[in-house]
Design a protein around this motif. Structure first.
Motif, PDB file in Angstrom:
ATOM      1  N   LEU A 121       0.991  -1.287  -0.100  1.00 12.49           N
ATOM      2  CA  LEU A 121       0.049   0.003   0.037  1.00 12.49           C
ATOM      3  C   LEU A 121       0.896   1.380  -0.042  1.00 12.49           C
ATOM      4  O   LEU A 121       1.838   1.252   0.826  1.00 12.49           O
ATOM      5  CB  LEU A 121      -0.799  -0.179   1.242  1.00 12.49           C
ATOM      6  N   ASN A 157      -5.985   4.888  -4.255  1.00  4.69           N
ATOM      7  CA  ASN A 157      -5.109   3.788  -4.189  1.00  4.69           C
ATOM      8  C   ASN A 157      -5.778   2.456  -4.544  1.00  4.69           C
ATOM      9  O   ASN A 157      -5.755   1.636  -5.409  1.00  4.69           O
ATOM     10  CB  ASN A 157      -4.185   3.548  -2.993  1.00  4.69           C
ATOM     11  N   VAL A 158      -6.939   2.257  -3.628  1.00  5.16           N
ATOM     12  CA  VAL A 158      -7.436   0.776  -3.796  1.00  5.16           C
ATOM     13  C   VAL A 158      -8.394   0.669  -5.190  1.00  5.16           C
ATOM     14  O   VAL A 158      -8.188  -0.297  -6.032  1.00  5.16           O
ATOM     15  CB  VAL A 158      -8.680   0.724  -2.818  1.00  5.16           C
ATOM     16  N   ASP A 221     -14.593   1.885  -0.156  1.00  7.03           N
ATOM     17  CA  ASP A 221     -13.457   1.827   0.575  1.00  7.03           C
ATOM     18  C   ASP A 221     -13.484   3.125   1.584  1.00  7.03           C
ATOM     19  O   ASP A 221     -14.623   4.008   1.252  1.00  7.03           O
ATOM     20  CB  ASP A 221     -12.338   2.213  -0.371  1.00  7.03           C
ATOM     21  N   VAL A 222     -12.666   3.463   2.670  1.00  2.71           N
ATOM     22  CA  VAL A 222     -12.778   4.512   3.503  1.00  2.71           C
ATOM     23  C   VAL A 222     -12.508   5.955   2.758  1.00  2.71           C
ATOM     24  O   VAL A 222     -12.100   5.828   1.439  1.00  2.71           O
ATOM     25  CB  VAL A 222     -11.820   4.723   4.450  1.00  2.71           C
ATOM     26  N   SER A 225      -8.501   8.350   3.817  1.00  2.00           N
ATOM     27  CA  SER A 225      -7.422   7.231   3.858  1.00  2.00           C
ATOM     28  C   SER A 225      -6.197   7.588   4.950  1.00  2.00           C
ATOM     29  O   SER A 225      -6.239   8.862   5.503  1.00  2.00           O
ATOM     30  CB  SER A 225      -6.660   7.080   2.578  1.00  2.00           C
ATOM     31  N   MET A 226      -5.380   6.498   5.319  1.00  2.00           N
ATOM     32  CA  MET A 226      -4.307   6.930   6.165  1.00  2.00           C
ATOM     33  C   MET A 226      -3.498   8.076   5.707  1.00  2.00           C
ATOM     34  O   MET A 226      -3.212   8.179   4.509  1.00  2.00           O
ATOM     35  CB  MET A 226      -3.362   5.781   6.480  1.00  2.00           C
ATOM     36  N   ASP A 261     -12.355  -3.447   1.497  1.00  2.00           N
ATOM     37  CA  ASP A 261     -10.868  -3.664   1.691  1.00  2.00           C
ATOM     38  C   ASP A 261     -10.664  -3.683   3.173  1.00  2.00           C
ATOM     39  O   ASP A 261      -9.649  -4.373   3.444  1.00  2.00           O
ATOM     40  CB  ASP A 261      -9.874  -2.878   1.108  1.00  2.00           C
ATOM     41  N   LEU A 262     -11.446  -2.925   4.124  1.00  3.72           N
ATOM     42  CA  LEU A 262     -11.150  -2.746   5.519  1.00  3.72           C
ATOM     43  C   LEU A 262     -10.072  -2.127   5.931  1.00  3.72           C
ATOM     44  O   LEU A 262      -9.200  -2.205   5.012  1.00  3.72           O
ATOM     45  CB  LEU A 262     -11.271  -4.179   6.176  1.00  3.72           C
TER      46      LEU A 262
END
Ligand code: NVA
Length: 303
Positions: A121, A157-158, A221-222, A225-226, A261-262
């Protein structure tokens, strides 16, 4: 020349299905000693549950030894230059699994490594997730070819890696995102070029309703993101109307499956309880990380 997996297109479209087939075989009980006597160094700049666990256990399943470093242990590029860390790891381990913020960090790492480097990632891609996702779609539908997949949310990304994987296998990904969060134009073009021979495609729309019409799979997806935590309040406003919930799934194909994707943020990108809906295959996706990554490591170590 060392084979790396830094972005999804580092594998050719025709290499995807054999990895998935091998992952399914390993999941069904096939064994492998591909990593006996070998070490896999796992180095993350961001938090992780699934990625750490799946690479760790996946390495052990192939007979190898994982060595994990938490973000604060290394200080990649701060305590020690990226190039030096890459060289040290190359002397004592056989595969490096790296999670970074910038894609350029992992590219620089790989440039200085003499062992295969796997992207676990970055802000730009999550290619290992896309392998697990396409294994999961294969299990659910029999094949990714011809599948209609809808991704609702941030085109980062995802979504990008999923687009390459689905298109490369002859499926069709429609991404629905609000303005300002769409898939970068060059990635959209890249995924379509990558999927051309398999007649796969990736397209961008704005409306979640439009994306899910005829979808066999609905994926999200969230919203934050981080590394983007400071933008959370703005993103909650910008993504309003992009939640995946039972009502949205009801507008997709009758046998639709839900994927994530959690980690999930119920109440934001999904409604409360959606992960446990009978249509959800999110935990299959999580498990499949381990099998696809084992198949990937087996391939990289042997090539
Ligand atoms: N887009 C998310 C994926 C988490 C696995 C992130 O980058 O944080």
């Amino acid at each position: 020349m060392v084979n790396h997996f830094l972005k999804f297109s580092d594998i050719a479209p025709e290499e995807i299905q054999p990895i998935l087939d091998r992952a399914i075989a390993l999941k069904s009980g096939a064994t492998s000693n591909a990593l006996v006597g070998k070490s896999v160094a796992i180095l993350f700049e961001k938090p992780s549950l699934r990625t750490k666990l799946s690479f760790w256990v996946g390495t052990e399943k192939l007979g190898g030894s994982p060595v994990h470093f938490a973000p604060e242990e290394i200080g990649l590029g701060k305590r020690e230059p990226v190039a030096d860390v890459a060289q040290v790891m190359s002397r004592m381990s056989d595969i490096a699994v790296i999670r970074t913020f910038e894609q350029s960090t992992i590219e620089e790492f790989a440039k200085n490594a003499s062992i295969p480097v796997i992207n676990a990632l970055t802000d730009a891609e999550h290619p290992c997730q896309a392998l697990a996702d396409t294994q999961t779609i294969t299990e659910q539908l029999g094949s990714v070819k011809g599948a209609n997949v809808a991704f609702i949310g941030d085109g980062n990304n995802v979504a990008v890696s999923l687009g390459y994987a689905v298109a490369g296998l002859g499926g069709h990904l429609t991404v629905a995102s609000p303005d300002g969060y769409t898939v970068p134009a060059e990635k959209l073009e890249g995924a379509n070029t990558y999927g051309a021979a398999a007649a796969g495609s990736m397209k961008q729309v704005t409306s979640p309703k439009e994306a899910v019409a005829n979808a066999d799979i609905v994926y999200t997806d969230v919203w934050t993101s981080m590394g983007q935590e400071a933008e959370t309040a703005k993103r909650l406003v910008d993504f309003d109307g992009y939640q995946v919930n039972p009502e949205l799934l009801d507008q997709a194909s009758a046998n639709v499956k839900f994927m994530h994707d959690l980690p999930a943020h119920p109440g934001e990108e999904i409604s409360h309880g959606l992960l446990y809906d009978s249509r959800s295959v999110a935990f299959d996706q999580a498990e499949n990380r381990m099998w696809t990554q084992a198949a990937l490591m087996e391939k990289l170590i042997r090539s």
